[in-house]
Design an enzyme around this catalytic site. Sequence first.
Site, PDB file in Angstrom:
ATOM      1  N   ARG A 241      46.773  56.346 -64.200  1.00 53.51           N
ATOM      2  CA  ARG A 241      46.767  55.757 -62.961  1.00 53.51           C
ATOM      3  C   ARG A 241      46.477  54.295 -63.029  1.00 53.51           C
ATOM      4  O   ARG A 241      45.612  54.089 -63.841  1.00 53.51           O
ATOM      5  CB  ARG A 241      45.971  56.407 -61.784  1.00 53.51           C
ATOM      6  CG  ARG A 241      46.797  57.412 -61.040  1.00 53.51           C
ATOM      7  CD  ARG A 241      47.915  57.075 -60.366  1.00 53.51           C
ATOM      8  NE  ARG A 241      48.469  58.347 -59.524  1.00 53.51           N
ATOM      9  CZ  ARG A 241      49.342  59.183 -59.943  1.00 53.51           C
ATOM     10  NH1 ARG A 241      49.959  58.901 -61.181  1.00 53.51           N
ATOM     11  NH2 ARG A 241      49.899  59.911 -59.475  1.00 53.51           N
ATOM     12  N   GLU A 270      51.718  48.527 -57.515  1.00 55.80           N
ATOM     13  CA  GLU A 270      52.937  48.788 -58.309  1.00 55.80           C
ATOM     14  C   GLU A 270      53.957  48.556 -57.069  1.00 55.80           C
ATOM     15  O   GLU A 270      53.772  49.177 -56.006  1.00 55.80           O
ATOM     16  CB  GLU A 270      53.024  50.457 -58.452  1.00 55.80           C
ATOM     17  CG  GLU A 270      51.973  50.607 -59.847  1.00 55.80           C
ATOM     18  CD  GLU A 270      52.092  51.759 -60.269  1.00 55.80           C
ATOM     19  OE1 GLU A 270      52.565  53.012 -59.472  1.00 55.80           O
ATOM     20  OE2 GLU A 270      51.585  52.439 -61.384  1.00 55.80           O
ATOM     21  N   HIS A 289      56.176  53.300 -64.341  1.00 56.79           N
ATOM     22  CA  HIS A 289      55.223  54.533 -63.859  1.00 56.79           C
ATOM     23  C   HIS A 289      56.450  55.509 -64.004  1.00 56.79           C
ATOM     24  O   HIS A 289      56.853  56.470 -62.896  1.00 56.79           O
ATOM     25  CB  HIS A 289      54.944  54.413 -62.291  1.00 56.79           C
ATOM     26  CG  HIS A 289      53.827  55.536 -62.110  1.00 56.79           C
ATOM     27  ND1 HIS A 289      52.834  55.125 -60.910  1.00 56.79           N
ATOM     28  CD2 HIS A 289      53.599  56.654 -62.269  1.00 56.79           C
ATOM     29  CE1 HIS A 289      52.138  56.289 -60.977  1.00 56.79           C
ATOM     30  NE2 HIS A 289      52.510  57.291 -61.855  1.00 56.79           N
TER      31      HIS A 289
END
Length: 328
Positions: A241, A270, A289
Amino acid sequence: MATNKKKILITESFSQTGRTLLSERDDVEMVEFPNMISAADFEAMLKQHAPVHGVALGATRFGEPELEASRDMKVVTRIGVGYDAVDVPALSRRKVPLMTAGTANSPSVAEQALFMMLTLAKRAAEMHAIVKDGTWGYRLGKLPYDLYGKTVLIIGFGRIGTRTAKRCLAMEMQVLVYDPYKSAAEIKAAGCEAVADLDAALPRADFVSIHCPKTPETVGLFNSARLKLMKPTAYLINTARGGIVDEKALHEALVAGKLAGAGLDVFEQEPPPVGHSLHDLPNVIMAPHVAGVTREAVDRMSEQTARNILSALDGEPIRQNVINLDVL
């Protein structure tokens, strides 16, 4: 009758495997929503379709306002394993289980971590450029490295960390594991060395691969002080993360030559802003991601998510996939 159906909101990234399981049920109605929906639009959609009884979330945030808008939420699921965008205490207060996809994407994330290690060590981008640009004569000045015989430190020994360790052991690496919540005996049984002191272990590692959840305890875990403990020849991989690694400190370490390189699948913000300081560094590789979002993983995660939803609607949530066990 349609009024008796349980309404489930599913993100557009939900695969056909999961849709089929839900569509086979006469008592379930599916409503699709965009993967990158804004919080305001999602709340409005929940109100429009209320009562909503279940949601299958991608990255969408979910908490008190969404619970209120849903009116009769029975289960919140993630098509994945991370849940830092979900307000778990809010769900627990209303006795709503939060469920994740278990081990469905862990092989994919472990592969991505190993891929990033290999890509950096083998200097893949530079080797590609040497052939493409006709600078063949420079190839011996940019020699790649082996993973064989190197030491990797794995942070977190859960579903993904254990699989990453197996892959590193197959590359004949020495595997150190830092996880204060796992016993040294369990780590040793997996062929790895347990380390109790993260700061003492960092100078030993040629690679550090992060596989712990994002919690108040792990935010900023890799700050400037920790990065300074790593070898200047070491590589840092984060497929967990964003926020676990301090990106400003990482940039400073890479530019100063205090770290050999980094592989990042996750970011503090993000998507990261265009022109982010890390974007132009030649010793950084990045992905948006997607470590746990392969074709196969999406099928596995969607199927597991559908089973999670149905188990909760039937009054018997699959216990090992429930995060807030206090609601059971």
